[in-house]
Scaffold this active site. Sequence first.
Site, PDB file in Angstrom:
ATOM      1  N   ASP A   1       0.865  -1.168   0.000  1.00  0.00           N
ATOM      2  CA  ASP A   1       0.000   0.000   0.000  1.00  0.00           C
ATOM      3  C   ASP A   1       0.907   1.224   0.000  1.00  0.00           C
ATOM      4  O   ASP A   1       2.100   1.125   0.337  1.00  0.00           O
ATOM      5  CB  ASP A   1      -0.890  -0.033   1.245  1.00  0.00           C
ATOM      6  CG  ASP A   1      -1.732   1.214   1.405  1.00  0.00           C
ATOM      7  OD1 ASP A   1      -2.284   1.690   0.390  1.00  0.00           O
ATOM      8  OD2 ASP A   1      -1.842   1.718   2.532  1.00  0.00           O
TER       9      ASP A   1
ATOM     10  N   ASP B   1      -0.204   5.017   1.015  1.00  0.00           N
ATOM     11  CA  ASP B   1      -0.453   5.941   2.123  1.00  0.00           C
ATOM     12  C   ASP B   1      -0.382   5.223   3.464  1.00  0.00           C
ATOM     13  O   ASP B   1      -1.129   4.277   3.725  1.00  0.00           O
ATOM     14  CB  ASP B   1      -1.826   6.588   1.956  1.00  0.00           C
ATOM     15  CG  ASP B   1      -1.885   7.477   0.735  1.00  0.00           C
ATOM     16  OD1 ASP B   1      -1.198   8.515   0.731  1.00  0.00           O
ATOM     17  OD2 ASP B   1      -2.594   7.126  -0.225  1.00  0.00           O
TER      18      ASP B   1
END
Length: 229
Positions: A18, A20
Amino acid sequence: MTAQDPLDLRSYDLVIFDNDGVLVDSETLTVEVEQQLLAELGWEMSTAEVVARFMGRSLAAEVAEVGDRLGADVGARFGELLVERCTQAYADHLAAVAGVPELLDRLAVAGVPTCVASSGTPEGIAAKLERTGLAAHFGDRVSSAVEVEHGKPAPDLFLLAARKAGADPARCVVVEDSVAGVTGAVAAGTTALAYGGSLAPRAELEAAGGTWFARMSDLRISARPPRGV
């Protein structure tokens, strides 16, 4: 290391990150902006409520939910202001998550394939990776929620990332920091690792099926070849 050691990244054919909160330290900035903006628009929420409701989800999903609650025009205004204010916050404060540059260097030396699967837009993902000096680690190996019909917590984004890399989802590991992301990774049939340095509560990440870890330095790369070699 063995298959029972999920934190050994050498045990997998592909490591899906991922963005963020995992690669770039943006979640705290984003949640602060979301909370302030929602209050201005008439929807008071605690930090914990913002995290539970929105963290890990796409901008389109957030706009739709705000629109359902406050009206479509307000939802659209929320989306515009969120992008504007977050862009400024990132320009002022965004940095790589502690330990990430070193981890990516170690993965490259070990020859472990990596990619990014993020709820952000392609432009937003690219800007954050460039600003934090991480873009060169991934090149074009980036998947965005705009490429799939259903974003996190659906499995679509992780299945797309695995398919682009020609990898079996069962031989992939996803590094996430949100409940929505962990839920999607598990649904995709991957191993989900839940980073504890962000905002989601450990108990919720583990309940969603993630193996929790506290620091990027906890992720290991064994000296032995991957399984099946």
